[in-house]
Write a protein that holds these residues in place. Structure first.
Motif, PDB file in Angstrom:
ATOM      1  N   PRO A  10      -6.460  15.481 -33.821  1.00 18.89           N
ATOM      2  CA  PRO A  10      -6.853  14.342 -35.651  1.00 18.89           C
ATOM      3  C   PRO A  10      -6.487  15.868 -35.938  1.00 18.89           C
ATOM      4  N   ASP A  86     -20.349   9.653 -33.047  1.00 22.51           N
ATOM      5  CA  ASP A  86     -18.982  10.165 -32.229  1.00 22.51           C
ATOM      6  C   ASP A  86     -18.578  11.807 -32.751  1.00 22.51           C
ATOM      7  N   TYR A 109     -15.682  14.874 -28.007  1.00 18.00           N
ATOM      8  CA  TYR A 109     -14.894  15.168 -28.762  1.00 18.00           C
ATOM      9  C   TYR A 109     -14.794  16.366 -29.105  1.00 18.00           C
ATOM     10  N   ASP A 135     -16.694  17.651 -38.084  1.00 19.75           N
ATOM     11  CA  ASP A 135     -15.801  16.530 -37.624  1.00 19.75           C
ATOM     12  C   ASP A 135     -16.511  15.487 -37.197  1.00 19.75           C
ATOM     13  N   TRP A 136     -16.047  14.391 -38.267  1.00 23.91           N
ATOM     14  CA  TRP A 136     -16.252  13.209 -37.725  1.00 23.91           C
ATOM     15  C   TRP A 136     -15.376  11.927 -38.182  1.00 23.91           C
ATOM     16  N   PRO A 137     -15.567  11.408 -37.672  1.00 28.29           N
ATOM     17  CA  PRO A 137     -14.513  10.094 -37.931  1.00 28.29           C
ATOM     18  C   PRO A 137     -14.194   9.215 -39.177  1.00 28.29           C
ATOM     19  N   ARG A 142     -11.050   2.222 -33.055  1.00 31.93           N
ATOM     20  CA  ARG A 142      -9.842   3.522 -33.297  1.00 31.93           C
ATOM     21  C   ARG A 142      -9.599   3.510 -32.434  1.00 31.93           C
ATOM     22  N   LYS A 171      -9.103  10.621 -29.221  1.00 27.91           N
ATOM     23  CA  LYS A 171     -10.424  10.648 -29.593  1.00 27.91           C
ATOM     24  C   LYS A 171     -10.654   9.155 -30.452  1.00 27.91           C
ATOM     25  N   GLU A 489      -4.538  10.040 -35.559  1.00 28.65           N
ATOM     26  CA  GLU A 489      -5.325  11.264 -36.642  1.00 28.65           C
ATOM     27  C   GLU A 489      -5.791  10.268 -38.216  1.00 28.65           C
ATOM     28  N   SER A 491      -7.353   7.204 -38.277  1.00 27.65           N
ATOM     29  CA  SER A 491      -7.996   6.449 -37.681  1.00 27.65           C
ATOM     30  C   SER A 491      -8.873   7.253 -37.797  1.00 27.65           C
ATOM     31  N   TRP A 492      -9.266   8.591 -37.822  1.00 30.08           N
ATOM     32  CA  TRP A 492     -10.206   9.704 -37.554  1.00 30.08           C
ATOM     33  C   TRP A 492      -9.997  10.456 -38.955  1.00 30.08           C
ATOM     34  N   ASN A 493      -9.221  10.658 -39.401  1.00 27.28           N
ATOM     35  CA  ASN A 493      -9.193  11.690 -40.367  1.00 27.28           C
ATOM     36  C   ASN A 493      -8.150  11.360 -41.785  1.00 27.28           C
TER      37      ASN A 493
END
Ligand code: ZN
Length: 718
Positions: A10, A86, A109, A135-137, A142, A171, A489, A491-493
């Protein structure tokens, strides 16, 4: 030098690139030293090992350089904004690299991102770009779901471990593994039933199945009878749970507890739904008989005690989707329609809505008493059929003490916003805990498909409703890498919900870093075809292997298909098929070329196979349609026909041979079984034409009726 930053999936939430790079390996020597905090968390240990193994693997001595470029790995929650599980920071400067996790998952990660940024220059020197990443989800959960279905039953422990590593690199932190589910009568004159764990309390529950396909490698058929699922035989579900845990992935089982259920009610008629005379229907459950609860609880308890509790796992998916009248659920009476709703005198006193919701409440209460904190149930019965996702049900859950654990799992697989949830997406409610389930690809035994639009639409709803996660509906195969990567992607960003363009570019680089522009072109050729616009999808044998009311079983394939293409559609699909053959062929040529430098790259192999499959399938159909017209118009002879059929047969043979190299063995069997029909049909046609030529008789070549051509092998496959 900023172009050195490899595109990431992501995409990180914040990334600042600086010009320049730092060399960490000057082959054969290492120039780096990893300095990791002393943490005992197993995920942190994995992060450290992963970093060490990957970087040392680039040197000849497989060692580090004391006093070299320092790469720090630590957990420092206080430094993180926002403070979410995470999250991580990654800072690479000329002096040092720092990976800081909010927690052990974040550390892992951070390592994953650093390794994805690593680039090789001049064939031997390894560099890192100068970047600063925070970076963070977006979503806490996810995940992917692995359906109990064709192919996945033969996944080995090694396959699962590799898949888990693949998921961790995207991730992904949740995997739901289907361990029990049943499907209607279809292939091989059997109901497709799957149980992936041996139950010592119920040794009678087993699901052997045959493996039958034409092997190009062996030049003949593989026929294996009564093969039990590999996980069942080796009983390694617990090891999969334990391995995943060290990769920051929580496993939960799906054990379908009412819908998709023929094995249990057939083997245990006492819990089955009853007819009005009290006789068992061997389908569905009686929801008022205590025996049903005793049986389900004994199964749940064994699974939890044996696999989940020892691994600190606390999630369980109970299914309960598609609890509906069905035919093709009784081998002896395939056309009889059966209802899963019990007609015994006790059940008859209640509405089905009451029975169904009370059943969920009792199952969930039991699971909660066993330590489960997340109990997932599909939305379709509750929302569409029974319409109970309202305040009354919420109050009942609160009263029963389970509103904190029950999670509604909303699935919808359409690619058109107006079609999602049968056009009733506005009924999706966040009054309950919820996750969204897009479609990542499921029919890997047929022909791979793209579902990016569905994934985006579902992610949008998840974000809008503030749901806790996105977990796909899927059966795992590397051929779905693009779908899987896109879901990972979003789910994370969720900032990337706006446009797919950035993802598509980065995805091409994921497939081929050295030839990303050509890869993008090839993927762009395939995408519309794989998204369903290529006239190919519904021509697959898979759609003709179901037992359908009003049609013979097995269906008269391929005559039914050709009747549709030649008579109903009057050949109007021909040009489209030729276009698909040409475009997929161009893509296949690129992927075959791109494979040369990396013959074992799973993703490249998957794409090469997918492109070739579309090209061959479309060419085969288009050519057969042309030959049908030409031969019956008298413009080609038997000999001309034979030459063309021979070419198609060779082409199909090559495709099968490639599939035997390119795919995991587990998912090969079923995939090639479907293709075996196409191969056998061509072999039968070839033999028939040779016969006609030898005997000097006029051949009958009518694709809408091939009953005089096909042999015993073909009929068995059908
Ligand atoms: Zn009943």
């Amino acid at each position: 030098m900023s172009t050195m930053v490899k595109p990431l999936i992501p995409l990180p939430r914040k990334m600042q690139e600086s010009p320049g790079h730092v060399r960490i390996v000057k082959y054969p020597d290492s120039l780096f030293e990893i300095i990791a905090d002393d943490h005992s968390h197993p995920v942190f240990q994995t992060a450290r090992e992963k970093l060490t193994t990957a970087l040392c693997g680039k040197t000849s001595s497989r060692s580090q350089c004391a006093g070299g470029y320092p790469i720090f790995l630590s957990i420092r929650p206080d430094e993180m904004v926002p403070q979410v599980a995470d999250a991580y920071k990654l800072n690479i400067t000329e002096e040092k690299a720092e990976i800081i996790g909010y927690d052990a998952g974040g550390a892992l990660y951070g390592v994953v991102t650093l390794l994805q940024l690593l680039v090789c220059m001049n064939g031997e020197n390894w560099h890192l770009p100068l970047v600063e990443i925070e970076d963070w989800p977006e979503f806490e959960d996810r995940g992917y779901f692995f359906e109990t279905r064709w192919g996945s039953e033969f996944l080995t422990k090694k396959d699962y471990f590799e898949i888990i590593d693949y998921c961790a690199n995207l991730k992904i932190n949740q995997l739901t593994i289907g361990i029990y589910g049943c499907w209607n009568l279809q292939y091989d004159y059997r109901i497709a039933e799957y149980l992936y764990v041996p139950l010592h309390t119920h040794p009678e529950l087993q699901t052997p199945s045959p493996i039958t396909y034409y092997s190009a490698k062996k030049g003949g058929y593989v026929n294996r009878k009564n093969v039990l699922p590999t996980m069942f035989v080796e009983d390694f579900f617990g090891e999969v749970c334990a391995y995943a845990k060290t990769r920051n992935i929580k496993i939960k089982p799906l054990f379908n507890s009412l819908g998709h259920n023929t094995l249990i009610p057939r083997m245990h008629p006492d819990v089955s739904a009853k007819n009005t005379d009290g006789s068992p229907r061997n389908f569905g459950f009686c929801l008022t008989d205590e025996k049903t609860y005793d049986l389900m609880f004994s199964i749940y308890d064994e699974i939890i005690d044996k696999y989940l509790t020892p691994n600190g796992l606390d999630g369980f998916q109970i299914g309960l989707d598609e609890v509906r009248d069905e035919h093709a659920v009784d081998v002896d009476h395939p056309f009889e329609i059966k209802s899963p709703r019990c007609d015994c005198h006790v059940c008859k006193e209640h509405t089905y809505s009451k029975l169904f919701t009370q059943y969920i409440i009792r199952l969930t209460q039991h699971l909660k008493s066993k330590g489960m904190k997340h109990v997932y149930v599909y939305h379709d019965m509750l929302m569409n059929e029974l319409d109970v996702l309202h305040d009354d049900f919420k109050q009942e859950l609160i009263k029963a003490g389970i509103d904190d654990v029950l999670v509604i799992d909303y699935w919808s697989y359409r690619a058109n916003k107006n079609d999602l949830f049968r056009g009733q997406a506005d009924r999706v409610t966040n009054q309950f805990r919820g996750i969204m389930k897009p479609w990542n690809g499921y029919y890997h035994w047929m022909i791979p498909m793209a579902s990016l639009v569905n994934i985006r639409l579902m992610a949008e709803i998840a974000k809008k409703k503030g749901f806790e996660g996105i977990e796909s509906y899927a059966a795992f195969e590397y051929c779905y890498d693009q779908n899987q990567a896109y879901q990972a992607e979003l789910s994370w960003n969720a900032d990337e919900l706006e446009s797919m363009e950035s993802f598509l570019g980065r995805y091409a680089a994921r497939v081929s870093w050295n030839r990303q522009e050509e890869a993008r072109k090839a993927l762009d050729l395939l995408y519309p075809i794989m998204a369903g616009g290529g006239s190919v999808f519904d021509t697959n044998y898979y759609f003709y292997c179901y037992c359908r009311v009003g049609l013979p079983y097995p269906q008269n394939y391929p005559s039914t298909l050709f009747q549709k293409l030649i008579v109903t559609e009057n050949g109007s699909r021909l040009n489209n098929l030729r276009k698909v053959a040409k475009e997929a062929g161009e893509a296949a040529a690129f992927f075959a070329f791109d494979l040369q430098g990396a013959p074992n790259d799973r993703i490249k192999l998957a794409w090469a196979l997918t492109a070739k499959h579309y090209a061959v399938h479309a060419d085969e159909l288009a050519t057969l349609l042309l030959l049908h017209n030409a031969f019956n118009a008298g413009t080609i002879s038997e000999k001309g026909l034979l030459t063309s059929i021979g070419r198609l047969k060779e082409q199909r043979h090559d495709l099968i041979a490639f599939a035997e190299c390119a795919r995991m063995e587990a998912t090969q069997y079923t995939y090639i079984r479907n293709m075996s029909l196409c191969y056998q049909l061509l072999a039968d046609l070839e033999r028939y034409l040779e016969d006609c030529i030898n005997k000097n008789v006029r051949a009958k070549f009518d694709l809408t009726d091939l009953s005089h051509v096909t042999c015993k092998e073909f009929d068995l496959l059908r």
